[in-house]
Write a protein that holds these residues in place. Structure first.
Motif, short mmCIF file in Angstrom:
data_model
loop_
_atom_site.label_atom_id
_atom_site.label_comp_id
_atom_site.label_asym_id
_atom_site.label_seq_id
_atom_site.Cartn_x
_atom_site.Cartn_y
_atom_site.Cartn_z
N ASP A 1 38.01 40.07 41.88
CA ASP A 1 37.41 41.35 41.53
C ASP A 1 38.43 42.40 41.12
O ASP A 1 38.15 43.27 40.29
CB ASP A 1 36.60 41.90 42.71
N SER A 2 39.62 42.33 41.70
CA SER A 2 40.58 43.41 41.49
C SER A 2 41.83 42.92 40.77
O SER A 2 42.14 41.73 40.76
CB SER A 2 40.98 44.03 42.84
N GLY A 3 42.56 43.85 40.18
CA GLY A 3 43.85 43.58 39.58
C GLY A 3 44.96 43.97 40.55
O GLY A 3 44.77 44.79 41.44
N TRP A 4 46.15 43.40 40.35
CA TRP A 4 47.22 43.64 41.33
C TRP A 4 47.69 45.09 41.31
O TRP A 4 48.07 45.64 42.36
CB TRP A 4 48.36 42.66 41.12
N LEU A 5 47.61 45.76 40.18
CA LEU A 5 48.01 47.17 40.15
C LEU A 5 46.98 48.05 40.85
O LEU A 5 47.34 49.07 41.46
CB LEU A 5 48.22 47.64 38.71
N ASN A 6 45.70 47.68 40.79
CA ASN A 6 44.71 48.44 41.53
C ASN A 6 44.92 48.27 43.03
O ASN A 6 44.81 49.24 43.81
CB ASN A 6 43.30 47.99 41.14
N ARG A 7 45.26 47.06 43.46
CA ARG A 7 45.55 46.85 44.87
C ARG A 7 46.80 47.62 45.28
O ARG A 7 46.90 48.12 46.41
CB ARG A 7 45.71 45.36 45.15
N ALA A 8 47.76 47.73 44.35
CA ALA A 8 48.95 48.53 44.63
C ALA A 8 48.58 49.98 44.85
O ALA A 8 49.12 50.65 45.75
CB ALA A 8 49.96 48.39 43.50
N VAL A 9 47.67 50.50 44.04
CA VAL A 9 47.21 51.88 44.22
C VAL A 9 46.63 52.04 45.62
O VAL A 9 46.88 53.03 46.31
CB VAL A 9 46.16 52.26 43.15
#
Length: 421
Positions: A147-155
């Motif tokens: 569902d998510s991208g790694w940069l969104n998880r970083a945020v």
């Protein structure tokens, strides 16, 4: 039905500039009564550049002493020796040579502020652009549908939830896969026209301006009273800034290209201090199946744009260079052997560039074996010897202080390679 809470949590605010007039009138009215947003505490910033189409790492940074590579590329092989028909490679360490059109990178490499990782790629051996980009941007190379991208998880790991809608910014017309997820991120195609699209997940994506206005009419007081307030205040900040007449620092000359313009606007946002911590930009045209060229041609133009755009941005940062790290990425590399049309086809490993004062620079990191057939993946490609997650996680760890690899890259338990100090 989209509730106010779901709407805000999704980050599903879509704002579209109307011609040259800036933001829609109903939004301008909404922010007119809010007080100006104060400056944010200066934070570290990671700038990621995705080279879409798969860059030929063996031409960008060539192991020029490799006789197998020379035999495999009779028309594309480049050498560091001077006096030949073409401009020589820039000898980095006696083994690897930087493409001459990337000469802008040489000073920061010599100053040990740029590191190069060679043999980097995905452990998934797909040679599909779409799949490889999806796996790299989601950070889950063996799991489709994340569902998510790694940069969104970083945020999300950065915290500061709701403090600024500009914590994660992509200078693209739509949100890239890297920023998909529950945490707010914003895609800005052009600061000057305020073409802004905020998105957290599919629920809030691509809402038309009219749809938002309808929702705004029903819930405006609550939006402005709750977490939506920061969004409107940030819009007000942009509205009051002369984005059209931005003056880069002395000696910073951006190429008049899509990438140059994107990095120039990222620099502008950094100097505006709107709370941005992760920025994203794209560079296209790397799918060089035909007429790739050597010191001139398609590839030479692409790497010239990449290096000159990055170095203009780096120069523009000036005293802010300690706060910024820039990292490139590409979905895979190209075949070792040239094809019959003067190009290279979809391969496996490539290389990437990392620039910053915290980088272990002046080195070509990674493990590149001699390109004898027995050392090639599937007998044709430069083998992936460094998982991209090893590099991405280390950069995020050392520069942004994100230490939870299990959240950033679920299911990965590999090791970092020492590309950061």
């Amino acid at each position: 039905m989209i509730t106010r809470r779901g709407f805000i949590k999704a980050g599903g605010l879509a704002l579209f500039g109307i011609g040259m007039g800036g933001i829609p009138a109903f939004l301008a009215e909404a922010v007119a009564g809010t007080k100006p947003l104060g400056l944010f505490n200066r934070k570290k910033i990671l700038v990621c550049i995705f080279q879409r189409g798969a860059m030929d790492g063996l031409m960008a940074v060539t192991p020029f002493t490799d006789e197998y590579l020379k035999a495999a590329r009779p028309n594309l092989f480049m050498t560091a020796a001077k006096g030949g028909k073409s401009t020589p490679l820039i000898d980095l360490d006696g083994r690897f040579g930087l493409h001459p059109s990337m000469a802008a990178f040489e000073p920061v490499f010599r100053e040990k502020r740029m590191g190069i990782v060679h043999g980097i790629g995905s452990p998934n051996n797909t040679r599909s652009h779409f799949d490889a980009q999806d796996y790299m941007e989601s950070g889950t190379p063996f799991k489709k549908g994340t569902d998510s991208g790694w940069l969104n998880r970083a945020v999300g790991l950065l915290g500061h939830d709701g403090s600024t809608p500009f914590q994660g910014v992509s200078l693209t017309s739509s949100l890239p896969r890297s920023f998909y997820g529950d945490h707010p991120a914003v895609a800005i195609s052009n600061l000057q026209d305020f073409n802004i699209q905020m998105r957290g997940n599919v629920k809030g994506a691509n809402m038309a301006a009219k749809s938002f206005e309808d929702l705004y009419d029903q819930t405006s007081s609550e939006l402005l009273k709750d977490t939506g307030k920061e969004s409107f205040e940030a819009i007000k900040m942009l509205q009051k800034t002369d984005t059209r007449n931005y003056k880069p620092s002395d000696n910073a000359i951006y190429p008049n290209t899509a990438l140059g313009k994107s990095l120039k606007q990222i620099a502008q946002l950094i100097k505006m201090n709107v709370g941005m911590e992760i920025a994203f930009a794209e560079s296209g045209g790397w799918d060089t199946h035909f007429n790739q060229g050597t010191d001139t041609g398609i590839f030479a133009r692409n790497v010239n744009d990449l290096s000159n755009s990055i170095m203009a941005f780096w120069t523009d940062m000036g005293t802010l260079q300690d706060d910024v790290t820039i990292m490139t990425m590409t979905e895979f590399g190209r075949t070792v052997k040239q094809n019959g049309t003067g190009g290279t086809d979809h391969g496996r490993a490539s290389c990437n560039f990392i620039l910053g004062n915290g980088v272990m620079g002046g080195l070509v990191h990674g493990n590149v074996q001699p390109m004898a057939v027995e050392n090639l993946e599937d007998g044709r490609d430069l083998a992936v010897t460094t998982d991209f997650r090893s590099v991405f996680s280390e950069v995020a760890d050392r520069h942004l202080s994100l230490h939870d690899d299990n959240v950033l890259f679920p299911g990965w338990d590999g090791h970092k390679i020492g590309v950061m100090r």
